[in-house]
Write an enzyme that holds these catalytic residues in place. Structure first.
Site, short mmCIF file in Angstrom:
data_model
loop_
_atom_site.label_atom_id
_atom_site.label_comp_id
_atom_site.label_asym_id
_atom_site.label_seq_id
_atom_site.Cartn_x
_atom_site.Cartn_y
_atom_site.Cartn_z
CG LEU A 137 -2.19 -0.78 1.27
CD1 LEU A 137 -2.97 -0.48 2.54
CD2 LEU A 137 -3.06 -0.50 0.05
CG ASP A 138 1.15 3.81 -3.38
OD1 ASP A 138 1.96 2.87 -3.56
OD2 ASP A 138 0.48 4.33 -4.29
#
Length: 306
Positions: A137-138
């Site tokens: 996940l960024d």
């Protein structure tokens, strides 16, 4: 180092080198390439001795797999932060990752460095010393993050991601008026990338004319895929500092992108797991405020009847 898997060579095994024999006997080593790397790095033991790729396997030998310390070493200092644990058992966990914090990396302030303070130790024989996130996940993105607690779970979930069996739903606020639904197949770094979107609602905005809330469904897993795809449609995600419109980044608001839904097969029970969370309050609140500001301004400028 901790031994996480043990295998006893059966009597019927013929003449074969360990590099070929060990493929698939340990959950985390499903390929010859991974077996070779583990042997070369010194993580495979034969009767208590570090194995060599040229070693010939014999019936009755004990083959053991060590847990790589450089990958699964707990930090000397733990990053103290309370995480919302959405799901947890002895094999896996799912946490609600806050936006603005990277999953892992060289920084101290990461999700990886706080997991052992928020999750329970696994009692499984192949339990990992340090829990392992199995997808990305960024840093600016919030939402559901899947964690493996055992070696078997790492392998099983990894295969599900490779086969695209894990289904993810993101919710975002984007700039502009978006169609009811659509499919994007724009290449990212010369590799195929496919996303779909579905409109949830649209509001008027003084600054942007329109803001739209959308559900996003990535069918591939390219880096920044959803952010790149929506920006390519001229509907960048609100708060995107990389792909957004210059001058449209609101200080302190963050990225309006949340991993809100996650569906996969449990690596141990083989049951379907379908998890959903509410998006952050700021998503709906910001859209409501934009709509009210637009209504107030238009009410002030509308012609009056006397």
């Amino acid at each position: 180092m901790k031994i996480i898997c043990t295998h006893i060579v059966p009597e019927e095994v013929g003449r074969i080198r360990i590099q070929e024999y060990a493929v698939g006997i340990f959950p985390t080593l499903p390929s010859r390439k991974k077996v070779k790397k583990a042997i070369v790095d010194g993580f495979v033991l034969v009767d208590g001795m570090v194995a060599k790729t040229a070693h010939w396997v014999k019936p009755g030998q004990r083959i053991e797999l060590l847990e790589p310390e450089e990958i699964f070493t707990r930090p000397v200092k733990a990053y103290e932060m309370d995480l919302e644990v959405v799901y947890e058992d002895d094999h896996i966990a799912v946490v609600n990752k806050p936006g603005g914090i990277p999953v892992s990396g060289n920084q101290f302030r990461t999700i990886q460095n706080t997991l052992h303070l928020n999750l329970k130790e696994s009692s499984e024989p192949d339990a990992l010393t340090v829990f392992r996130p199995v997808h990305r996940l960024d840093g600016p993105t919030c939402g559901l993050l899947l964690i493996a607690k055992t070696a078997t779970s790492v392998m099983e979930l990894g295969q599900q991601f490779e086969k695209r069996l894990v289904k993810k739903r993101y919710r975002a606020v984007v700039i502009g008026e978006v169609n009811a639904q659509g499919r994007i197949e724009t290449l990212i770094e010369e590799k195929p990338a496919v996303s779909e979107y579905r409109l949830v609602r649209t509001v008027r905005s003084i600054r942007n004319k329109y803001l739209s809330m959308v559900d996003l469904f990535p069918h591939t897993g390219r880096t920044h895929q959803l952010r790149i795809h929506m920006a390519g449609l001229d509907h960048p995600i609100l708060g995107d500092k990389i792909y957004g419109v210059e001058g449209e980044i609101m200080k302190g608001k963050g990225l309006f992108l949340c991993a809100a839904g996650l569906s996969f097969t449990h690596p141990f029970t083989r049951e379907s797991v379908d998890l959903n969370i509410e998006t952050p309050y700021k998503f709906g609140r910001f859209m409501d405020m934009e709509q009210k500001r637009w209504e107030r301004m238009n009410a002030d400028t509308a012609p009056k009847d006397y």
